[in-house]
Write a protein that holds these residues in place. Structure first.
Motif, PDB file in Angstrom:
ATOM      1  N   MET A 162       0.833  -1.205   0.000  1.00 47.65           N
ATOM      2  CA  MET A 162       0.000   0.000   0.000  1.00 47.65           C
ATOM      3  C   MET A 162       0.870   1.259   0.000  1.00 47.65           C
ATOM      4  SD  MET A 162      -3.220  -0.666  -0.163  1.00 47.65           S
ATOM      5  CE  MET A 162      -3.973   0.827   0.436  1.00 47.65           C
ATOM      6  N   ALA A 163       1.923   1.273   0.792  1.00 46.86           N
ATOM      7  CA  ALA A 163       2.816   2.435   0.840  1.00 46.86           C
ATOM      8  C   ALA A 163       3.497   2.642  -0.513  1.00 46.86           C
ATOM      9  CB  ALA A 163       3.854   2.262   1.946  1.00 46.86           C
ATOM     10  N   ALA A 164       3.918   1.550  -1.149  1.00 50.17           N
ATOM     11  CA  ALA A 164       4.548   1.660  -2.468  1.00 50.17           C
ATOM     12  C   ALA A 164       3.553   2.174  -3.507  1.00 50.17           C
ATOM     13  CB  ALA A 164       5.104   0.299  -2.899  1.00 50.17           C
ATOM     14  N   ALA A 165       2.306   1.689  -3.441  1.00 47.68           N
ATOM     15  CA  ALA A 165       1.280   2.151  -4.381  1.00 47.68           C
ATOM     16  C   ALA A 165       0.972   3.635  -4.174  1.00 47.68           C
ATOM     17  CB  ALA A 165       0.007   1.320  -4.227  1.00 47.68           C
ATOM     18  N   GLU A 166       0.906   4.058  -2.925  1.00 47.59           N
ATOM     19  CA  GLU A 166       0.657   5.479  -2.635  1.00 47.59           C
ATOM     20  C   GLU A 166       1.810   6.341  -3.130  1.00 47.59           C
ATOM     21  OE1 GLU A 166      -0.099   5.548   1.565  1.00 47.59           O
ATOM     22  OE2 GLU A 166      -2.157   4.836   1.326  1.00 47.59           O
ATOM     23  N   ALA A 167       3.042   5.876  -2.943  1.00 52.55           N
ATOM     24  CA  ALA A 167       4.206   6.631  -3.418  1.00 52.55           C
ATOM     25  C   ALA A 167       4.194   6.712  -4.942  1.00 52.55           C
ATOM     26  CB  ALA A 167       5.497   5.989  -2.919  1.00 52.55           C
ATOM     27  N   ARG A 168       3.862   5.617  -5.588  1.00 47.86           N
ATOM     28  CA  ARG A 168       3.791   5.596  -7.064  1.00 47.86           C
ATOM     29  C   ARG A 168       2.691   6.521  -7.560  1.00 47.86           C
ATOM     30  NH1 ARG A 168       5.774   5.780 -11.764  1.00 47.86           N
ATOM     31  NH2 ARG A 168       4.803   4.503 -13.368  1.00 47.86           N
ATOM     32  N   GLU A 171       3.872  10.082  -7.277  1.00 48.11           N
ATOM     33  CA  GLU A 171       4.844  10.386  -8.326  1.00 48.11           C
ATOM     34  C   GLU A 171       4.147  10.600  -9.670  1.00 48.11           C
ATOM     35  OE1 GLU A 171       8.355  11.070 -10.472  1.00 48.11           O
ATOM     36  OE2 GLU A 171       7.816  11.309  -8.375  1.00 48.11           O
ATOM     37  N   LEU A 172       3.182   9.747 -10.004  1.00 48.40           N
ATOM     38  CA  LEU A 172       2.435   9.911 -11.250  1.00 48.40           C
ATOM     39  C   LEU A 172       1.666  11.222 -11.256  1.00 48.40           C
ATOM     40  CD1 LEU A 172       1.115   6.275 -11.820  1.00 48.40           C
ATOM     41  CD2 LEU A 172       2.897   7.472 -13.124  1.00 48.40           C
ATOM     42  N   THR A 173       1.102  11.592 -10.131  1.00 51.63           N
ATOM     43  CA  THR A 173       0.383  12.867 -10.023  1.00 51.63           C
ATOM     44  C   THR A 173       1.335  14.030 -10.238  1.00 51.63           C
ATOM     45  OG1 THR A 173      -1.221  11.891  -8.507  1.00 51.63           O
ATOM     46  CG2 THR A 173      -1.022  14.292  -8.470  1.00 51.63           C
ATOM     47  N   ARG A 174       2.514  13.959  -9.639  1.00 51.89           N
ATOM     48  CA  ARG A 174       3.516  15.020  -9.807  1.00 51.89           C
ATOM     49  C   ARG A 174       3.947  15.143 -11.266  1.00 51.89           C
ATOM     50  NH1 ARG A 174       8.433  15.814 -10.671  1.00 51.89           N
ATOM     51  NH2 ARG A 174       9.082  13.649 -10.674  1.00 51.89           N
TER      52      ARG A 174
END
Length: 193
Positions: A162-168, A171-174
């Motif tokens: 979940m933490a990796a998905a949130e970080a990804r 990043e995609l949003t940025r």
């Protein structure tokens, strides 16, 4: 992964060390309950808990510490003592460089019994079964500490995903926002016809 599970409390603080292996395989390494006399000063009782947790960390070398999250009870004095003990445990773990995770009682019960409303006897029975113990851990604080460690072993992989998905996603949003901003700047520079 080695997890130190802590069921915080001023009078009885449960400590349980579990090693998680491949899949859902877990093995109990140690269990105990730190008892402090109710007549002692709160500071002395908290110091005794801190000393015990420091000794456990030095002896058993956990990778992470899982602590029961304090929840609202009718007895405010009990909640305060539990919160103080949990805070001391988190401080000792942080000073040792260990990550600390908090799990609610219902999360722990659901992880080990399948029901977030299980009673203490059900938790003890399932901990005994899951860890293949010869005898049920006593008192309930000991079983609860082992249950916390088991819960974290089983939840940690999902929490990491979940933490990796949130970080990804962040990043995609940025990246998307940067592309939109760049497209807007380009559009403003084009001559109008």
């Amino acid at each position: 992964m080695r997890v130190l599970g802590v069921d915080p409390g001023l009078t009885r603080c449960g400590l349980g060390m579990v090693e998680g292996r491949a899949g859902r395989e877990v093995r109990a390494l140690a269990v105990d309950v730190v008892r402090t006399p109710p007549d002692d000063e709160v500071a002395a009782r908290l110091a005794a808990i801190a000393d015990a947790v420091e000794a456990w960390i030095a002896e058993h070398r956990p990778d992470v510490v899982a602590v029961e999250r304090v929840f609202s009870q009718h007895n405010v004095r009990s909640v305060i003592g539990t919160a103080q003990a949990g805070g001391v445990v988190a401080l000792v773990a942080a000073r040792a460089g260990l990550p600390v995770f908090f799990h609610t009682p219902s999360e722990v019960k659901a992880a080990v019994t399948g029901s977030g409303r299980a009673d203490k006897a059900q938790v003890t029975a399932m901990v005994t079964r899951i860890l293949a113990l010869d005898t049920p851990p006593r008192p309930a604080d000991a079983a609860d500490a082992l249950a916390l460690a088991v819960c974290h072993c089983w939840r940690a992989p999902m929490m990491a995903r979940m933490a990796a998905a949130e970080a990804r996603a962040a990043e995609l949003t940025r990246v998307h926002a940067a592309k939109v901003a760049a497209a807007g700047r380009t559009a403003r520079r084009l001559p109008r016809v």
